[in-house]
Design an enzyme around this catalytic site. Sequence first.
Site, PDB file in Angstrom:
ATOM      1  N   ILE A 198       3.670   2.488  -4.742  1.00  0.00           N
ATOM      2  CA  ILE A 198       3.184   1.247  -5.364  1.00  0.00           C
ATOM      3  C   ILE A 198       1.741   1.364  -5.833  1.00  0.00           C
ATOM      4  CG2 ILE A 198       2.575  -1.151  -4.814  1.00  0.00           C
ATOM      5  CD1 ILE A 198       5.030  -1.534  -3.352  1.00  0.00           C
ATOM      6  N   GLY A 245       0.769  -1.235   0.000  1.00  0.00           N
ATOM      7  CA  GLY A 245       0.000   0.000   0.000  1.00  0.00           C
ATOM      8  C   GLY A 245       0.800   1.286   0.000  1.00  0.00           C
ATOM      9  N   GLN A 246       2.139   1.195  -0.054  1.00  0.00           N
ATOM     10  CA  GLN A 246       2.882   2.452  -0.003  1.00  0.00           C
ATOM     11  C   GLN A 246       2.572   3.269  -1.249  1.00  0.00           C
ATOM     12  OE1 GLN A 246       6.749   0.061  -0.626  1.00  0.00           O
ATOM     13  NE2 GLN A 246       7.392   2.159  -0.868  1.00  0.00           N
ATOM     14  N   LYS A 247       2.663   4.592  -1.098  1.00  0.00           N
ATOM     15  CA  LYS A 247       2.247   5.519  -2.150  1.00  0.00           C
ATOM     16  C   LYS A 247       2.855   5.179  -3.508  1.00  0.00           C
ATOM     17  CE  LYS A 247       1.036  10.123  -1.050  1.00  0.00           C
ATOM     18  NZ  LYS A 247       1.540  11.305  -0.401  1.00  0.00           N
TER      19      LYS A 247
END
Lengths: 177, 287, 310
Positions: free
Chosen positions: A73, A69-71
């Site tokens: 990605i 969920g990191q920005k």
Amino acid sequence: MGLLSLLRKLKRSDKEVRILFLGLDNAGKTSILKRLADEDISEIRPTQGFNIKTVQKDGFKMNVWDIGGQKAIRPYWRNYFESTDILVYVIDSSDRIRIEETGIEFNTLLEENKLAGVPVLVFANKQDLPTALPASEIAFGLNLHAIRDRQWQIQACSAKNGDGIQEGMEWALKTNK
Amino acid sequence: MVYCKCCGCITCFRCFESDKKKSDGIVFLTIGINNTGKTTFLHRMMNDKVEEPTPTWGFTTETVKFKKRNITLYDVGGSPSIRGIWVNYYAETYGIIFFIDVSDEECITQSKEILETILKDEKLKDKPILIFANKVDKIEKFEYMETYNKLNIESLISQGITSVNKILLYPCSSLLINKERDPRIDSGLEWLITRVNDDRSYIENKVKNDTKKQNREFILEQEEKQKRVEEYKKLRAQQEVDQKQQEQLVSNTTNNEEIPLISKDKSKSRSVRSVKVYPEEILPSPE
Amino acid sequence: MNNITEDIILDKYVYSSSFILKVYKIIKYVLGKLSNSSELLRICQNEKLRETKITYRIDQILFYSDKLKTERMKLLNGTKEQLEEAYEQILRKKKFYDNNTEKTAEAKVLMKCILRLKETYELQDILTKKANIAYDSNNQEHEDKLMELWTLLKGDEKLNSRKSEQWQTIGFQGVDPATDFRGMGILGLEQLIYFAQNFNDTAKHILSCSHHKYSWYSFAITGINLTALELDLLRERHLQYYLISHEASIESFNEFYCYLFTEFNNFWFKRPEPVTVMHFNEVFKSFKEKIISNLTNQSPIIVDTEKKKY
């Protein structure tokens, strides 16, 4: 070949379901996935890329795609939309600062063509924390009441102690026709 | 922004493209306290065998065929903390299907209060309401007048909140009876549809107007939200700039101070090949 | 047979197959009966082998032995007394007594090796405890360490605020690294610091490699995954030879981490097809297999400090 093995062959094979886990980083997606698979969650590490697991339960074969969920990605999320049967969106209920951010990501997802009509299960995770917002508040924050084109369900849960996860998935599987 | 295909407005809830929406246009909302059988009823209308669905904590919609017409059903959760979402669906519904569990006294008492509250909502004015007295299979005999009085229906009529021809109490069971849907459900629905058709143009207009109003309010709300998000982002960015400036100011006014130490690089190319062997007391020196 | 490769052969072919292991045990049994000795005794008597090899062989023998299961448990988890008890029992069971006279020389070797092995077992506990210390933003020590990591990697660049998007430039997921340490706790942070401190140029070089246009990956997150990988390797007993030959200490463990990081970076960019971050888990799995293979072959462990361009 005995009668028993013949009968086993005739038994209907498990129904396959493709489930997509999305949400901001640190929401608890991988922890919930591991809980589903009855695995230990004490040594979780941040997901880079994605995890896939197949979990068999109650006559269902769940193919679960847990995407990081990191920005950086999130632009890749769309590569995994195809053929999704159920969308599971996980939220850290105690992360009040990012409720709007997660709301925006969530509603952007609902506008995706490839996810049109796909039922969505929202896990309001980390309910074990004292600062967690109740599921009803999260429902309003995410404008779930504005949805008309698909079924949705919000489930309060805690990956830490396992509460609510089975109930949530039960709805998801029963909903899936 | 999604543009509505039927009336051209921005995000008309009812008109999201979906083959489920090929209906006669009639929408019914099923509400009531949790565990009164709303979702089970939905499954009866879908003609499947489900008798114990999981508790609804959200929203489900199905367009079902009923006596040669298609009707759209909205099923929402009834638990105390999710009940707040009911109001969002009043504008679009043509009539209400209200569920009570006749085998549960507490439920009947609570339902009485809830009924009065919801029927006072402007968006439900003049719309028919069908009250399904569900789970009659769990009690010995259904006492019609007793339940009618417990729910204070007479009072609702006399107060003008509803009228005698727009409210009906009807017993039923959402469980399968001889593997079939309870025929009382069909009768109840027939009544509801007839009432809607009696007043069709009025109700349709009301739905159209209330929905448009709701859309506008929703859009305004979203724009407000968007503004807040933008402002918050600007504020954050400004805070970062301010902080940076402050620090530059501080460093300019102090005399040549040592730059924070970075730990010195211990080695250029370290190999871990060097083996640390314990003193070899017993064995002769290595080959 | 060349003794340098005997243990490697055992690892690769005998211990890895339950069938061949059974055959091997039968051969040992026969040999033992004929010569009134045991494999353990013979190893301790072997004057040609270095102590490292002897210790390693003993570790393997103990692990795969059916008869010494209780003794091994005592060594792993027990107190000093239990260790001594186990030692005595092993001496008796494995023919270290010749007509009730103890073969002192061999017995001493055994004790020495057992003590060294004990260190490797204890290291697991020490590291698990460290990993279980969750990163705590209210702990000043933890916060200082985090800032140290920033300074080591970013030098003069000032951090605008404690919670800032800048953390993403060294490969954390969001604005607050605290949430990224998760299951690896303070151990994850300390390993990153060790790498950045002792191999500063290399670490900075790898950080810049990780900003590749197409095949980028997150430096810090990868580091945390590598800490987890290393713990797995330790628990799965792949690091035994390394620890015995180098030292069973945290520093040794951290040195190996630096090796893992540089190897991973090379491995990532040398994939036959260009990779994106979404291939991470797949590549990581293959990477683990490669490392295990290197360890089984006892390849030299060298931290590659060459600044390759990718």
